[in-house]
Design a protein around this motif. Structure first.
Motif, PDB file in Angstrom:
ATOM      1  N   ARG A  96     -10.035 -30.657   4.244  1.00 29.87           N
ATOM      2  CA  ARG A  96     -11.041 -30.139   3.309  1.00 29.87           C
ATOM      3  C   ARG A  96     -11.771 -31.283   2.607  1.00 29.87           C
ATOM      4  NH1 ARG A  96      -6.906 -26.352   2.276  1.00 29.87           N
ATOM      5  NH2 ARG A  96      -6.184 -27.549   0.463  1.00 29.87           N
ATOM      6  N   ALA A  97     -11.037 -32.328   2.249  1.00 33.36           N
ATOM      7  CA  ALA A  97     -11.672 -33.478   1.606  1.00 33.36           C
ATOM      8  C   ALA A  97     -12.669 -34.138   2.556  1.00 33.36           C
ATOM      9  CB  ALA A  97     -10.613 -34.480   1.168  1.00 33.36           C
ATOM     10  N   ALA A  98     -12.318 -34.236   3.837  1.00 33.87           N
ATOM     11  CA  ALA A  98     -13.224 -34.816   4.823  1.00 33.87           C
ATOM     12  C   ALA A  98     -14.486 -33.970   4.961  1.00 33.87           C
ATOM     13  CB  ALA A  98     -12.515 -34.946   6.170  1.00 33.87           C
ATOM     14  N   ASP A  99     -14.331 -32.651   4.966  1.00 33.03           N
ATOM     15  CA  ASP A  99     -15.504 -31.758   5.051  1.00 33.03           C
ATOM     16  C   ASP A  99     -16.430 -31.981   3.854  1.00 33.03           C
ATOM     17  OD1 ASP A  99     -14.794 -30.589   7.456  1.00 33.03           O
ATOM     18  OD2 ASP A  99     -13.663 -28.968   6.495  1.00 33.03           O
ATOM     19  N   VAL A 152      -8.448 -43.478  -0.224  1.00 35.27           N
ATOM     20  CA  VAL A 152      -7.008 -43.588  -0.468  1.00 35.27           C
ATOM     21  C   VAL A 152      -6.465 -42.164  -0.568  1.00 35.27           C
ATOM     22  CG1 VAL A 152      -5.194 -44.385  -2.022  1.00 35.27           C
ATOM     23  CG2 VAL A 152      -7.255 -45.779  -1.682  1.00 35.27           C
ATOM     24  N   ALA A 153      -5.672 -41.748   0.406  1.00 39.78           N
ATOM     25  CA  ALA A 153      -5.119 -40.394   0.414  1.00 39.78           C
ATOM     26  C   ALA A 153      -3.813 -40.353  -0.364  1.00 39.78           C
ATOM     27  CB  ALA A 153      -4.887 -39.927   1.849  1.00 39.78           C
ATOM     28  N   CYS A 154      -3.475 -39.171  -0.882  1.00 32.50           N
ATOM     29  CA  CYS A 154      -2.282 -39.030  -1.719  1.00 32.50           C
ATOM     30  C   CYS A 154      -0.989 -39.177  -0.928  1.00 32.50           C
ATOM     31  CB  CYS A 154      -2.311 -37.689  -2.448  1.00 32.50           C
ATOM     32  SG  CYS A 154      -2.487 -36.268  -1.354  1.00 32.50           S
ATOM     33  N   ASN A 155      -1.017 -38.884   0.382  1.00 32.61           N
ATOM     34  CA  ASN A 155       0.153 -39.133   1.233  1.00 32.61           C
ATOM     35  C   ASN A 155      -0.296 -39.196   2.697  1.00 32.61           C
ATOM     36  OD1 ASN A 155      -0.159 -36.445   2.026  1.00 32.61           O
ATOM     37  ND2 ASN A 155       2.016 -35.959   1.870  1.00 32.61           N
ATOM     38  N   ASP A 156       0.643 -39.453   3.585  1.00 30.89           N
ATOM     39  CA  ASP A 156       0.299 -39.653   4.996  1.00 30.89           C
ATOM     40  C   ASP A 156      -0.218 -38.377   5.653  1.00 30.89           C
ATOM     41  OD1 ASP A 156       1.071 -42.262   4.723  1.00 30.89           O
ATOM     42  OD2 ASP A 156       3.021 -42.018   5.715  1.00 30.89           O
ATOM     43  N   GLN A 157       0.345 -37.228   5.297  1.00 32.85           N
ATOM     44  CA  GLN A 157      -0.125 -35.986   5.904  1.00 32.85           C
ATOM     45  C   GLN A 157      -1.574 -35.706   5.523  1.00 32.85           C
ATOM     46  OE1 GLN A 157       3.443 -33.448   4.818  1.00 32.85           O
ATOM     47  NE2 GLN A 157       2.806 -32.468   6.704  1.00 32.85           N
ATOM     48  N   CYS A 158      -1.889 -35.886   4.257  1.00 31.73           N
ATOM     49  CA  CYS A 158      -3.267 -35.703   3.799  1.00 31.73           C
ATOM     50  C   CYS A 158      -4.191 -36.665   4.549  1.00 31.73           C
ATOM     51  CB  CYS A 158      -3.340 -35.939   2.298  1.00 31.73           C
ATOM     52  SG  CYS A 158      -4.988 -35.783   1.586  1.00 31.73           S
ATOM     53  N   ALA A 159      -3.753 -37.915   4.701  1.00 27.53           N
ATOM     54  CA  ALA A 159      -4.554 -38.914   5.420  1.00 27.53           C
ATOM     55  C   ALA A 159      -4.763 -38.512   6.866  1.00 27.53           C
ATOM     56  CB  ALA A 159      -3.862 -40.276   5.342  1.00 27.53           C
ATOM     57  N   ARG A 160      -3.742 -37.945   7.475  1.00 29.99           N
ATOM     58  CA  ARG A 160      -3.858 -37.533   8.875  1.00 29.99           C
ATOM     59  C   ARG A 160      -4.905 -36.427   9.037  1.00 29.99           C
ATOM     60  NH1 ARG A 160       1.180 -35.618  12.799  1.00 29.99           N
ATOM     61  NH2 ARG A 160      -0.076 -35.123  14.629  1.00 29.99           N
ATOM     62  N   GLY A 161      -4.881 -35.444   8.148  1.00 24.48           N
ATOM     63  CA  GLY A 161      -5.884 -34.380   8.208  1.00 24.48           C
ATOM     64  C   GLY A 161      -7.282 -34.902   7.983  1.00 24.48           C
ATOM     65  N   LEU A 162      -7.410 -35.844   7.066  1.00 20.93           N
ATOM     66  CA  LEU A 162      -8.700 -36.462   6.776  1.00 20.93           C
ATOM     67  C   LEU A 162      -9.229 -37.211   7.989  1.00 20.93           C
ATOM     68  CD1 LEU A 162     -10.543 -37.431   4.100  1.00 20.93           C
ATOM     69  CD2 LEU A 162      -9.439 -39.577   4.678  1.00 20.93           C
ATOM     70  N   MET A 163      -8.394 -38.052   8.596  1.00 18.32           N
ATOM     71  CA  MET A 163      -8.815 -38.848   9.743  1.00 18.32           C
ATOM     72  C   MET A 163      -9.178 -37.973  10.934  1.00 18.32           C
ATOM     73  SD  MET A 163      -6.007 -41.945   9.455  1.00 18.32           S
ATOM     74  CE  MET A 163      -6.491 -42.728  11.001  1.00 18.32           C
ATOM     75  N   THR A 178     -10.309 -34.925  10.984  1.00 20.14           N
ATOM     76  CA  THR A 178     -11.575 -34.229  10.747  1.00 20.14           C
ATOM     77  C   THR A 178     -12.761 -35.182  10.882  1.00 20.14           C
ATOM     78  OG1 THR A 178     -10.441 -32.697   9.263  1.00 20.14           O
ATOM     79  CG2 THR A 178     -12.831 -32.775   9.110  1.00 20.14           C
ATOM     80  N   LEU A 179     -12.621 -36.392  10.366  1.00 19.19           N
ATOM     81  CA  LEU A 179     -13.695 -37.373  10.494  1.00 19.19           C
ATOM     82  C   LEU A 179     -13.951 -37.721  11.959  1.00 19.19           C
ATOM     83  CD1 LEU A 179     -12.811 -39.851   7.581  1.00 19.19           C
ATOM     84  CD2 LEU A 179     -14.755 -38.263   7.666  1.00 19.19           C
ATOM     85  N   VAL A 180     -12.891 -37.931  12.718  1.00 21.61           N
ATOM     86  CA  VAL A 180     -13.042 -38.300  14.128  1.00 21.61           C
ATOM     87  C   VAL A 180     -13.656 -37.158  14.927  1.00 21.61           C
ATOM     88  CG1 VAL A 180     -11.775 -38.902  16.222  1.00 21.61           C
ATOM     89  CG2 VAL A 180     -11.210 -40.034  14.064  1.00 21.61           C
ATOM     90  N   ARG A 181     -13.234 -35.929  14.653  1.00 20.38           N
ATOM     91  CA  ARG A 181     -13.829 -34.777  15.362  1.00 20.38           C
ATOM     92  C   ARG A 181     -15.311 -34.643  15.056  1.00 20.38           C
ATOM     93  NH1 ARG A 181      -8.860 -32.052  14.291  1.00 20.38           N
ATOM     94  NH2 ARG A 181      -9.732 -31.130  12.404  1.00 20.38           N
ATOM     95  N   ALA A 182     -15.731 -35.098  13.888  1.00 17.06           N
ATOM     96  CA  ALA A 182     -17.147 -35.043  13.508  1.00 17.06           C
ATOM     97  C   ALA A 182     -17.935 -36.227  14.067  1.00 17.06           C
ATOM     98  CB  ALA A 182     -17.281 -34.990  11.991  1.00 17.06           C
ATOM     99  N   GLY A 183     -17.254 -37.068  14.841  1.00 19.81           N
ATOM    100  CA  GLY A 183     -17.943 -38.194  15.454  1.00 19.81           C
ATOM    101  C   GLY A 183     -18.033 -39.429  14.585  1.00 19.81           C
TER     102      GLY A 183
END
Length: 327
Positions: free
Chosen positions: A219-222, A235-246, A248-253
């Protein structure tokens, strides 16, 4: 035991000494008894043994199964407890199983002390009542409950390390995805804000709402992708949050770290996966487990009554998810 004794033509008392690992029988006799027990399919009745003991030598561990770091901690607690000749009993928190029920189950199973991993729902006064019955050690948070012990990482210092690293690479537009009310999240947010101010970037500081979940990172990436311009680092609050962020960014190109550098928190096993290569603030899981077990045993075996609160210094594990900003 009677069957093993009859099979070997020895007394039941001798078999009891061997299977109970007590002194007396010779090495050769022990080998014969253990081999015969294996051949006959003998297995010790652990429940019956516990009932006969004055002490169970069991540590109860309450966890949520929601985060990779908790799994790492459970494994480390097994190892740390075994070194002290204690066993571990697990109790998981779920949507259909309250914290109160999970704790009552552990106490009912004769656990001599409780280790609580990153929990925040229990009110301090309720936790203090539990601590009046058995020693309680919190890992990852300090609730302030009376007569409890805690082991945690200096979370504010952890996000400072993340910001310092990104600034050293040349980043100035650094966003933090918050962990909400999760244990350690407020301290991580405060550390980020303080570090941004110390680097003269206080006016550029921005905190996005989030949680310790992949969906929160997505959601943060969106939110960031909807803007005309991306920040150069997060800076993500933890590794899982960072994984979701990354993801989503990669899927968006968008490129990580080509366009956006990302730092996680915990340095869990997820962070080291080859396809992720996440730079992350490391919490020393093994040391936290050792200190938690030591705190429980200090109350059980040494009679300590005053509370002990240990704060460990974090470190930063650098991987491929961070790089200088694209010019």
């Amino acid at each position: 035991m009677a069957d093993v004794a009859a099979h070997l033509g020895v007394s039941r008392q001798l078999v009891s000494l061997v299977l109970g690992d007590r002194p007396g029988p010779s090495a050769r006799t022990r080998e014969r008894v253990l081999r015969a027990a294996e051949e006959l399919g003998y297995r010790a009745d652990t429940a019956a043994q516990l009932l006969r003991r004055a002490r169970s030598r069991q540590l109860g561990v309450l966890f949520t199964m929601a985060h990779p770091m908790e799994t790492d901690l459970v494994g480390a607690l097994y190892a740390a407890a075994a070194l002290q000749e204690y066993s571990v009993v697990l109790s998981a928190l779920m949507a259909t199983r309250t914290e109160r029920r999970a704790i009552d189950d552990l106490v009912g199973l004769r656990c001599e002390a409780l280790v609580l991993i990153g929990l925040s729902a229990q009110a301090p006064e309720d936790l203090a009542r539990v601590a009046s019955r058995v020693p309680v050690v919190e890992i990852g948070q300090r609730s302030g409950a009376v007569d409890t012990d805690s082991v945690r990482t200096d979370d504010a210092a952890g996000t400072r390390l993340a910001v310092d690293h990104l600034v050293s690479l040349g980043h100035r537009d650094i966003v933090h995805v918050d962990g909400g009310r999760s244990p350690g999240a407020p301290e991580r947010r405060d550390g980020y804000l303080a570090a941004m101010r110390d680097h003269g970037l206080g006016e550029r500081a921005e905190v996005l709402p989030g949680s310790y979940a992949e969906a929160a990172g997505a959601r943060a990436a969106d939110t960031l992708l909807a803007r005309d311009r991306l920040p150069t680092a997060v800076v993500a609050c933890n590794d899982q949050c960072a994984r979701g962020l990354m993801a989503t960014l990669v899927r968006a190109g968008r490129s990580v770290p080509g366009e956006v550098s990302v730092v996680g928190y915990d340095d869990s096993r997820v962070a080291g996966l080859p396809f992720l290569g996440l730079t992350s603030v490391r919490q020393d899981v093994g040391r936290m487990a050792e200190l938690a077990v030591d705190a429980a045993l200090a109350r059980l075996d040494e009679g300590r009554t005053d509370s002990a609160h240990v704060v460990l210094a974090p470190t930063l594990t650098m991987r491929e998810s961070t790089a200088p900003p694209c010019r």
